[in-house]
Scaffold this motif. Structure first.
Motif, short mmCIF file in Angstrom:
data_model
loop_
_atom_site.label_atom_id
_atom_site.label_comp_id
_atom_site.label_asym_id
_atom_site.label_seq_id
_atom_site.Cartn_x
_atom_site.Cartn_y
_atom_site.Cartn_z
N CYS A 199 32.17 -6.08 29.97
CA CYS A 199 33.21 -7.01 29.55
C CYS A 199 34.33 -7.03 30.58
CB CYS A 199 33.76 -6.59 28.19
SG CYS A 199 35.10 -7.65 27.59
N ALA A 251 26.62 -5.02 20.17
CA ALA A 251 26.39 -3.67 19.67
C ALA A 251 25.99 -3.69 18.20
CB ALA A 251 27.65 -2.83 19.89
N ASP A 252 26.62 -4.56 17.41
CA ASP A 252 26.33 -4.63 15.98
C ASP A 252 24.94 -5.21 15.70
OD1 ASP A 252 28.78 -3.58 15.35
OD2 ASP A 252 29.74 -5.53 15.04
N PRO A 309 35.86 -9.12 24.61
CA PRO A 309 35.23 -7.97 23.95
C PRO A 309 34.39 -8.33 22.73
CG PRO A 309 37.54 -7.52 24.44
CD PRO A 309 37.32 -8.97 24.70
N ILE A 310 34.68 -9.47 22.07
CA ILE A 310 33.94 -9.83 20.87
C ILE A 310 32.45 -9.99 21.16
CG2 ILE A 310 34.39 -12.29 21.18
CD1 ILE A 310 34.10 -10.38 17.83
N GLU A 349 26.16 2.53 21.28
CA GLU A 349 27.59 2.34 21.13
C GLU A 349 28.21 1.86 22.44
OE1 GLU A 349 29.70 2.41 18.64
OE2 GLU A 349 28.12 2.85 17.19
N PRO A 350 29.23 1.03 22.36
CA PRO A 350 29.97 0.66 23.58
C PRO A 350 30.61 1.89 24.20
CG PRO A 350 30.49 -0.84 21.78
CD PRO A 350 29.72 0.30 21.18
N ALA A 409 31.08 -6.38 21.35
CA ALA A 409 31.07 -5.76 20.02
C ALA A 409 29.99 -6.36 19.14
CB ALA A 409 32.44 -5.92 19.37
N SER A 410 29.81 -7.67 19.19
CA SER A 410 28.78 -8.33 18.38
C SER A 410 27.38 -7.92 18.83
CB SER A 410 28.94 -9.85 18.47
OG SER A 410 30.20 -10.25 17.97
#
Length: 434
Positions: A315, A303-304, A296-297, A264-265, A300-301
């Protein structure tokens, strides 16, 4: 002797002090106040019959015809001296009738000298810090210092504080209140709306590569201060990261380790980055490579799609906050190296250049070659704003200017995620020195 003087004053008042010649005395007084000689002719347009008769009694002759009335000041001076009514002439008579005269020209010159002396430290400042010359030109062009200070003495104190504040920038992570207390002796002197804050914030924007006037929102002010290493407080400044292994020795290290385990971030505050009592967080990266993105995208990407396989990733979040800078500098102190990617636009280049002044980094698909490759596969938007150089690749600015297209980081996400999965660029890859 006293009776004679009183008699002369009464004669002067009868001759020159009446209501019908008040305009003549007023003209003479204004000339004296402006440092001009009492010579030549003064004219009253549309003189009344009574005003003309009063001038004729003073001069002992007809005062011309028509609507206007002209009186030679040299002749009035001669008459006053010769009659004994005012042996020292017209100038002395005006003072006797109306009181002491302030030399307006001398006062204006003294005021100008006082303002110049108050501003002088700012010119010395820009000699030391040429990057602030545009800010000083804005300051002089808008008259902001005069408007905020009101008088030279207040301006001098304000300038002294301002120079002390700006000389302390950029900082390595200083609280705004502490900067204000050190530079101005008042912990609230840099609070929003205070004169010192208005002047200093404009300079801070210029130091960050922006215009003196910019985003006036709370977020904009926070970002501007963060760009020079100043934070409003230790909790509002944060940094988003992913894949930092952390460790067991410090609370921050344990937080990172738990986030890493959960893929997780993690959001760290500046307080958590800097630690307490000199305690340095164990980040677990050591001499490894840390990827840095602007938006941040990307994080987040990662992490996914990559989860625990994501290499250390930080970031910047646009204009880096004090927490971002603090984390990167701590990583650098612990031996880490960095690879950076950002938006291909002037704002992105400006952010990257400012960050490069704080920590060294190699381009992560962030050069002219990568820009041209992106243009071949994605559709960007129009490039706007003020151009800026890219010190890490002198060919990048000309490429952006030639094509006039911006490429946001989100548009090249698949390539960036593939790089993260492969660990590209390798830590041992070398970048030529500037």
């Amino acid at each position: 002797m006293g009776g004679r003087a009183d008699g002369d004053v009464e004669r002067l008042r009868r001759l020159l002090g009446g209501e019908q010649l008040a305009w003549l005395v007023d003209r003479a007084r204004r000339r004296l106040a402006q440092g001009q000689p009492l010579t030549g002719v003064v004219t009253l347009p549309k003189a009344s019959h009574e005003q003309r008769r009063a001038a004729e009694r003073l001069l002992g002759r007809r005062a011309g015809r028509g609507y206007s009335l002209s009186v030679p000041l040299d002749e009035v001076d001669r008459i006053l001296r010769a009659s004994g009514v005012a042996p020292e002439g017209l100038a002395a008579a005006v003072v006797l009738l109306t009181g002491p005269i302030v030399d307006e020209a001398a006062v204006a010159a003294a005021q100008a000298a006082a303002w110049a002396a108050a501003r002088a430290p700012l010119y010395a400042l820009t000699e030391r810090r040429p990057e602030l010359s545009g800010w000083l030109a804005w300051l002089d062009g808008t008259g902001m210092l005069r408007r905020l200070a009101g008088d030279p003495d207040t301006a001098a104190r304000l300038v002294e504080q301002l120079a002390a504040v700006l000389d302390a920038l950029p900082s390595g992570g200083l609280a705004l209140g502490r900067l204000a207390a050190t530079g101005a002796g008042d912990a609230h002197a840099l609070d929003d709306g205070r004169p010192l804050a208005t002047l200093a914030l404009a300079a801070v924007r210029v130091l960050a590569g922006a215009e003196p006037t910019g985003d006036a929102s709370a977020a904009g002010r926070r970002a501007a201060w963060a760009a020079v290493g100043v934070h409003l407080d230790e909790l509002s400044s944060t940094v988003l990261c992913l894949g930092l292994p952390g460790g067991a020795a410090t609370p921050t290290g344990r937080m990172l380790a738990a986030a890493h385990e959960a893929a997780e971030p993690c959001v760290l505050t500046l307080r958590q980055v800097t630690g307490r009592g000199g305690e340095r967080a164990d980040l677990g990266v050591g001499a490894g490579l840390v990827f840095v993105c602007e938006n941040p995208i990307v994080l987040a990407s990662a992490a996914d799609e990559l989860g625990r396989d994501t290499p250390p990733l930080v970031c910047a979040g646009g204009q880096p906050s004090a927490a971002v800078l603090g984390l990167l500098e701590l990583l650098a102190d612990q031996g880490a190296s960095f690879a950076y990617h950002g938006d291909f636009d002037w704002g992105g280049l400006r952010i990257a250049g400012g960050l490069r002044e704080r920590v060294d980094w190699r381009p992560w698909r962030y050069d002219a070659e990568a820009y041209l490759a992106a243009l071949a596969t994605v559709t960007g938007g129009p490039l706007t704003g003020r151009p800026v150089d890219a010190a890490w690749d002198p060919a990048l600015r000309p490429a952006l200017e030639r094509h006039g297209i911006r490429v946001d980081e989100e548009l090249v996400l698949p390539v960036l995620l593939a790089d993260l999965a492969a660990g590209y660029p390798e830590p041992e890859a070398d970048v030529p020195a500037d």
